[in-house]
Each structure stands twice: as structure tokens, then as C-alpha cells.
Write a protein that holds these residues in place. Structure first.
Motif, PDB file in Angstrom:
ATOM      1  N   GLU A 408       1.474 -74.575 -88.590  1.00 53.92           N
ATOM      2  CA  GLU A 408       2.131 -74.466 -89.886  1.00 53.92           C
ATOM      3  C   GLU A 408       1.843 -73.110 -90.510  1.00 53.92           C
ATOM      4  OE1 GLU A 408      -0.816 -76.328 -93.258  1.00 53.92           O
ATOM      5  OE2 GLU A 408       0.380 -77.781 -92.119  1.00 53.92           O
ATOM      6  N   LEU A 409       2.754 -72.681 -91.354  1.00 53.07           N
ATOM      7  CA  LEU A 409       2.603 -71.459 -92.131  1.00 53.07           C
ATOM      8  C   LEU A 409       2.665 -71.820 -93.611  1.00 53.07           C
ATOM      9  CD1 LEU A 409       5.002 -69.122 -90.104  1.00 53.07           C
ATOM     10  CD2 LEU A 409       2.516 -68.914 -90.222  1.00 53.07           C
ATOM     11  N   THR A 410       2.304 -70.891 -94.443  1.00 54.75           N
ATOM     12  CA  THR A 410       2.407 -71.094 -95.887  1.00 54.75           C
ATOM     13  C   THR A 410       3.584 -70.283 -96.406  1.00 54.75           C
ATOM     14  OG1 THR A 410       0.010 -71.343 -96.028  1.00 54.75           O
ATOM     15  CG2 THR A 410       1.199 -70.939 -98.093  1.00 54.75           C
ATOM     16  N   ASN A 411       4.528 -70.956 -97.067  1.00 58.41           N
ATOM     17  CA  ASN A 411       5.717 -70.229 -97.512  1.00 58.41           C
ATOM     18  C   ASN A 411       5.443 -69.493 -98.824  1.00 58.41           C
ATOM     19  OD1 ASN A 411       5.891 -72.149 -99.556  1.00 58.41           O
ATOM     20  ND2 ASN A 411       7.996 -72.732 -99.100  1.00 58.41           N
ATOM     21  N   SER A 412       6.464 -68.840 -99.365  1.00 55.49           N
ATOM     22  CA  SER A 412       6.268 -67.990-100.540  1.00 55.49           C
ATOM     23  C   SER A 412       6.001 -68.784-101.808  1.00 55.49           C
ATOM     24  CB  SER A 412       7.495 -67.086-100.741  1.00 55.49           C
ATOM     25  OG  SER A 412       8.678 -67.847-100.758  1.00 55.49           O
ATOM     26  N   PHE A 413       6.168 -70.103-101.750  1.00 51.26           N
ATOM     27  CA  PHE A 413       5.842 -70.950-102.899  1.00 51.26           C
ATOM     28  C   PHE A 413       4.465 -71.589-102.757  1.00 51.26           C
ATOM     29  CE2 PHE A 413      10.470 -71.033-102.318  1.00 51.26           C
ATOM     30  CZ  PHE A 413      10.871 -70.506-103.538  1.00 51.26           C
ATOM     31  N   GLY A 414       3.740 -71.192-101.693  1.00 54.42           N
ATOM     32  CA  GLY A 414       2.411 -71.744-101.474  1.00 54.42           C
ATOM     33  C   GLY A 414       2.417 -73.101-100.811  1.00 54.42           C
ATOM     34  N   ARG A 415       3.557 -73.518-100.280  1.00 54.13           N
ATOM     35  CA  ARG A 415       3.663 -74.825 -99.646  1.00 54.13           C
ATOM     36  C   ARG A 415       3.460 -74.704 -98.136  1.00 54.13           C
ATOM     37  NH1 ARG A 415       8.948 -77.968-100.777  1.00 54.13           N
ATOM     38  NH2 ARG A 415       7.708 -79.540 -99.696  1.00 54.13           N
ATOM     39  N   PRO A 416       2.814 -75.695 -97.518  1.00 50.99           N
ATOM     40  CA  PRO A 416       2.683 -75.673 -96.058  1.00 50.99           C
ATOM     41  C   PRO A 416       4.028 -75.950 -95.397  1.00 50.99           C
ATOM     42  CG  PRO A 416       1.812 -77.721 -96.940  1.00 50.99           C
ATOM     43  CD  PRO A 416       2.148 -76.868 -98.122  1.00 50.99           C
ATOM     44  N   PHE A 417       4.333 -75.181 -94.371  1.00 52.84           N
ATOM     45  CA  PHE A 417       5.602 -75.336 -93.655  1.00 52.84           C
ATOM     46  C   PHE A 417       5.314 -75.546 -92.183  1.00 52.84           C
ATOM     47  CE2 PHE A 417       8.903 -73.284 -91.047  1.00 52.84           C
ATOM     48  CZ  PHE A 417       9.982 -74.097 -91.373  1.00 52.84           C
ATOM     49  N   LEU A 418       5.668 -76.716 -91.646  1.00 50.65           N
ATOM     50  CA  LEU A 418       5.504 -77.009 -90.225  1.00 50.65           C
ATOM     51  C   LEU A 418       6.603 -76.304 -89.437  1.00 50.65           C
ATOM     52  CD1 LEU A 418       4.751 -80.844 -90.425  1.00 50.65           C
ATOM     53  CD2 LEU A 418       3.157 -79.060 -89.709  1.00 50.65           C
ATOM     54  N   LEU A 419       6.250 -75.650 -88.340  1.00 56.54           N
ATOM     55  CA  LEU A 419       7.249 -74.924 -87.564  1.00 56.54           C
ATOM     56  C   LEU A 419       8.315 -75.853 -87.001  1.00 56.54           C
ATOM     57  CD1 LEU A 419       5.210 -72.242 -85.597  1.00 56.54           C
ATOM     58  CD2 LEU A 419       6.126 -72.165 -87.912  1.00 56.54           C
ATOM     59  N   THR A 420       7.944 -77.072 -86.652  1.00 53.51           N
ATOM     60  CA  THR A 420       8.921 -78.061 -86.194  1.00 53.51           C
ATOM     61  C   THR A 420       8.658 -79.374 -86.922  1.00 53.51           C
ATOM     62  OG1 THR A 420       7.485 -78.742 -84.348  1.00 53.51           O
ATOM     63  CG2 THR A 420       9.137 -77.045 -83.903  1.00 53.51           C
ATOM     64  N   THR A 421       9.694 -80.179 -87.053  1.00 50.50           N
ATOM     65  CA  THR A 421       9.513 -81.481 -87.694  1.00 50.50           C
ATOM     66  C   THR A 421       8.713 -82.394 -86.771  1.00 50.50           C
ATOM     67  OG1 THR A 421      11.469 -82.568 -86.776  1.00 50.50           O
ATOM     68  CG2 THR A 421      11.797 -81.172 -88.730  1.00 50.50           C
ATOM     69  N   LYS A 422       8.181 -83.445 -87.335  1.00 51.74           N
ATOM     70  CA  LYS A 422       7.385 -84.372 -86.536  1.00 51.74           C
ATOM     71  C   LYS A 422       8.231 -85.140 -85.514  1.00 51.74           C
ATOM     72  CE  LYS A 422       3.754 -84.875 -89.998  1.00 51.74           C
ATOM     73  NZ  LYS A 422       2.982 -85.778 -90.871  1.00 51.74           N
ATOM     74  N   LYS A 423       9.554 -85.104 -85.696  1.00 53.12           N
ATOM     75  CA  LYS A 423      10.439 -85.771 -84.732  1.00 53.12           C
ATOM     76  C   LYS A 423      10.630 -84.948 -83.455  1.00 53.12           C
ATOM     77  CE  LYS A 423      13.203 -88.025 -88.355  1.00 53.12           C
ATOM     78  NZ  LYS A 423      14.567 -88.121 -88.940  1.00 53.12           N
ATOM     79  N   ALA A 424      10.344 -83.658 -83.525  1.00 54.27           N
ATOM     80  CA  ALA A 424      10.601 -82.770 -82.386  1.00 54.27           C
ATOM     81  C   ALA A 424       9.619 -83.035 -81.244  1.00 54.27           C
ATOM     82  CB  ALA A 424      10.501 -81.313 -82.822  1.00 54.27           C
ATOM     83  N   LYS A 425      10.130 -82.991 -80.033  1.00 53.23           N
ATOM     84  CA  LYS A 425       9.253 -83.167 -78.870  1.00 53.23           C
ATOM     85  C   LYS A 425       9.563 -82.083 -77.829  1.00 53.23           C
ATOM     86  CE  LYS A 425      12.229 -86.741 -76.769  1.00 53.23           C
ATOM     87  NZ  LYS A 425      13.241 -86.829 -77.817  1.00 53.23           N
ATOM     88  N   ILE A 426       8.531 -81.622 -77.179  1.00 50.98           N
ATOM     89  CA  ILE A 426       8.662 -80.569 -76.156  1.00 50.98           C
ATOM     90  C   ILE A 426       9.144 -81.211 -74.852  1.00 50.98           C
ATOM     91  CG2 ILE A 426       7.389 -78.872 -74.811  1.00 50.98           C
ATOM     92  CD1 ILE A 426       5.415 -78.822 -77.234  1.00 50.98           C
ATOM     93  N   ILE A 427      10.049 -80.518 -74.147  1.00 53.24           N
ATOM     94  CA  ILE A 427      10.549 -81.031 -72.857  1.00 53.24           C
ATOM     95  C   ILE A 427       9.571 -80.579 -71.780  1.00 53.24           C
ATOM     96  CG2 ILE A 427      12.600 -81.270 -71.412  1.00 53.24           C
ATOM     97  CD1 ILE A 427      14.135 -79.803 -73.677  1.00 53.24           C
ATOM     98  N   GLU A 428       8.521 -81.355 -71.605  1.00 55.82           N
ATOM     99  CA  GLU A 428       7.422 -80.969 -70.719  1.00 55.82           C
ATOM    100  C   GLU A 428       7.861 -80.850 -69.260  1.00 55.82           C
ATOM    101  OE1 GLU A 428       4.634 -79.961 -71.722  1.00 55.82           O
ATOM    102  OE2 GLU A 428       4.268 -80.826 -73.707  1.00 55.82           O
TER     103      GLU A 428
END
Length: 431
Positions: A408-428
Motif C-alpha cells: 500500500e501507498l499513502t495518497n495525497s489525502f493521507g489515506r492508505p491506498f492498496l495497489l490492488t483490491t482484495k478481490k484481485a488474485k495473481i495467476i500463479e
């Protein structure tokens, strides 16, 4: 006006220029940009560059990469045993062994704006509502690769061709990671020298000193993060102008035989430029090829686009493979959605987000893979466990390029931003 009045008004206009720049919706100016330590979001990876080819408008999968009885073109064999593509990709088909194909990409979004948001960020429009400054995933990759580099400025995200959706938008990551847009592939770097002749270094230095003086005087009266950032932009422009690596943008330096292999169209030249930038290890290279919204004249339009494009893609894949760059370069070709299997009386196909095809390869991705399949008409995936949502594709691109999809990163409003949603899955299975 007299000289004194002219200089006074010029100083004011320069100051206003920095304010107006800050209103650009493609740019975020973070007040703590200089003080904050970059957040680490990296994973171990040999990948140095990502080449992302976006077929803007919705490429018809059944006429390009997924042959069906209702396809408008004939089948051609590929270099993957037993796998066929269609005539528009006949040259690319011969290089397919160096990458692979996903035939089960899908999403819920059949609107251009909504689909381009998802393709550019991995977030659906409804999921991104709380993040008005969300960056394109290419900017995230550029940030991950370049955030700790303290050397002089050089673009870490280069966009070539059309500008739409989130293309080039760095959001809260700031201007250093926004897309450097190339509109003219024959002259990608323009305005390095004054239009009416080359000035001496001494004269350019005097001009730079004058601009710095005026900006510094304005900043004393109107201190703000915008004026501070404007100063950084001027420094970056000067560093870029004097960079020893700037020749990587000049495809004119390639030999005639190589240029002929890629073709004389802008698409072919864009592929050649992408190869040169990947060799230079530019983190994200984005090529947008439009014209795919084929509600009418589907066959004629696809023929036209791919006549100008197929040669360049094939040459790019051949060079990446033969030079070994494929080991450190991730190659992606996809679209915002597919097109309907049915062709009406107007020879057109409408928006169809239920399934389409993606080319993927390079870096840690297995060569020559085929993942997923569609039904007899190309209307939907037949194996639910191999259906690849667009957010899954973005998460997989992140991992393959050395970015932690769960970071996650912190956006310009100080909020945590996850790079991908929790629904996303990697195609292993592709690694």
C-alpha cells in the motif's frame, strides 16, 4: 508598455504559470514530496521494463487472437504447437513462442470510461470513488523502479500514441512518475534548442539564471509548494536536455535494415522506439493504438489497423527474444474489453466485456503458454478457474515486474491506498 512594466508583468505571469500548472488534473503536487522517504513496494525481479500495448476501443478477440466459426478472417498457424491466431496477427503469430496467450480475460464493465479506469488502475470505477488521485499502474511501476534513484531526471514512464482513460496519469505519486508523452515518433524529443537557431551555452545560462531569479523573487512573496515544484520541473527539464541517454529516443539512429523490419508506419516506429527504451531500462513504456471501436465496418477497420501494426509487434518480439531483452522486459498486449461474437448487417461488433484475449510474456512468465479458453462462439470462458478478471491481470503484471500487489501507498489525502483490491488474485500458473 515600457521595459520596467514589461518585466514586472512577466514576473507575475511566470508565477501564475506555476499556479495554473498545479490545476492540471494529471498532476499531483505533494507538499511533503522532498521530505518523505519513498515507500518500498518492491519484490525481487529481473524485470527492468514493461512494454504495455493497449488496443484502445475494444479489440475484437474473435477476429484477431481467438479463431471461431464466426470470425471475419481465416486462421493462421502460430509458433506454439497446435495454436492458431487469425490473419491480422499473421506475423506476430510466428513469434508467439517467446510469450504466451490468455484467452479468458474478462470484466463487468462494457462502458469505455469505466473499462479504461479498470484497465489503467486495477480498480473498478465504483471501487475508485474514494481515490480521486489514483495513479495509473504504469506510474506505480515507475515509482517502484525509480523512487530510490537519486541521479538526474530521465522519464520513467513514456506514453506513445493515443491519450485516453488513465493513460499517463500519475495521480498522487507526482509529476516525476507521470507519462512523458511522445506524439511524433519521428521527432520524439522536440524543442531542445530555440526554434530559430542554436544559442551559445553562455546565452542559455544567462536566460536560465534570469528565469531562476524571477521565480525566486516571486517565491519570496508568494511561498507555496507549487512554486517549489515548478523550480524542480525546470531542473528536471535541464537534466533531461543534457542527459547522456537521450539518444535512446532517436529511432533515426537505427540502421535501415532494422527500420525496414519494423515498418514505416507510426505503429512500427513506436515498437522500435519501445525496444530502444527497454534497452535503456525505462520502467514503463505505454503504446496506445486506437480505432478498435468497430460498431460498423469491423473487418475493414481491423485490416487497416493491423496492416500498420502486425509487422512492428512481430519485429519487437523477435528482437526482444534474440537479444535476451525478453528476460528483463515484460510484454503485455490487451484491450479494455472484447467485441460481441455476432456481426450484424452493418458488419459491426458491439462492446463485450465478458471475455477477450491478452498476450503476455517476458521476465518470469513461462514461454509458449496458453491459458483459458472460450466457448464455440467466443462469448464466454469455459473454465471458471481459468477466467482472468482484469484486476487479476494487473496484479499479475505487478508481481512479474517486481511490485508487491499487496503493498500500500499513502495518497495525497493521507489515506492508505492498496495497489490492488482484495478481490484481485495473481495467476500463479503463468510463472
Amino acid at each position: 508598455m515600457d521595459r520596467k512594466e514589461f518585466l514586472n508583468k512577466t514576473m507575475l505571469s511566470l508565477g501564475m504559470g506555476s499556479f495554473l500548472f498545479s490545476q492540471n488534473p494529471f498532476v499531483s503536487l505533494r507538499a511533503d514530496e522532498d521530505e518523505k522517504e519513498p515507500e518500498s513496494i518492491t519484490l525481487p525481479s529481473k524485470v527492468k521494463s514493461v512494454i504495455f500495448i493497449e488496443m484502445m476501443g475494444g479489440m475484437s478477440h474473435v477476429d484477431t487472437l481467438d479463431p471461431k466459426p464466426n470470425s471475419a478472417f481465416g486462421k493462421v498457424p502460430s509458433s506454439i504447437s497446435g495454436l492458431s491466431l487469425l490473419e491480422p496477427f499473421s506475423l506476430t503469430a510466428k513469434q508467439l513462442h517467446s510469450i504466451g496467450i490468455i484467452r479468458s480475460t474478462w470484466s463487468e464493465d462494457g462502458d469505455h470510461g469505466f473499462a479504461q479506469m479498470l484497465l489503467g488502475t486495477g480498480y473498478r470505477m465504483t471501487e475508485a470513488m474514494g481515490f480521486p488521485d489514483i495513479p495509473h499502474f504504469g506510474s506505480v511501476i515507475a515509482y517502484a523502479k525509480k523512487s530510490k534513484v537519486k541521479s538526474s531526471y530521465f522519464p520513467s514512464y513514456v506514453s506513445i500514441g493515443g491519450r485516453g482513460g488513465k493513460n499517463g496519469n500519475s495521480g498522487f505519486l507526482g509529476i516525476n512518475y507521470s507519462g512523458y508523452h511522445v506524439g511524433n515518433v519521428d521527432e520524439p524529443i522536440q524543442h531542445l534548442n530555440p526554434s530559430y537557431g542554436k544559442f551559445s551555452d553562455e546565452r542559455l545560462l544567462r536566460r536560465k539564471d534570469l528565469v531562476s531569479f524571477m521565480n525566486d523573487e516571486f517565491s519570496k512573496t508568494y511561498p507555496s509548494k507549487e512554486t517549489k515544484h515548478w523550480k524542480k520541473m525546470l531542473m528536471a527539464a535541464e537534466e533531461f536536455r543534457n542527459s547522456k541517454d537521450i539518444d535512446s529516443f532517436r529511432i533515426s539512429l537505427e540502421d535501415e535494415k532494422t527500420k525496414a523490419r519494423y515498418g514505416t508506419t507510426w505503429q512500427g516506429k513506436a515498437m522500435l522506439l519501445a525496444k530502444r527504451l527497454a534497452k535503456q531500462e525505462v520502467p514503463f513504456i505505454h503504446i496506445s493504438i486506437g480505432g478498435w471501436d468497430t460498431h460498423t465496418g469491423n473487418k475493414a477497420q481491423i485490416t487497416k489497423i493491423m496492416k500498420d501494426t502486425d509487422m512492428g509487434i512481430a519485429a519487437l518480439l523477435e528482437d526482444l527474444n534474440q537479444t535476451g531483452l525478453i528476460k528483463q522486459t515484460l510484454f503485455v498486449l490487451t484491450s479494455e474489453f472484447g467485441r460481441t461474437p455476432d456481426v450484424g448487417s452493418r458488419d459491426g461488433r458491439d462492446h463485450h466485456p465478458k471475455v477477450w484475449s491478452t498476450l503476455l510474456g517476458g521476465g518470469p512468465i513461462e514461454k509458449g503458454f496458453v491459458f483459458g479458453e472460450t466457448d464455440e462462439l467466443g462469448a464466454k470462458p469455459t473454465k471458471p478457474n481459468e477466467a482472468v478478471h482484469l484486476r487479476d491481470l494487473i496484479a499479475t503484471i505487478y508481481k512479474a515486474s517486481g511490485v508487491d500487489p499487496e503493498a500500500e501507498l499513502t495518497n495525497s489525502f493521507g489515506r492508505p491506498f492498496l495497489l490492488t483490491t482484495k478481490k484481485a488474485k495473481i495467476i500463479e500458473d503463468l510463472f
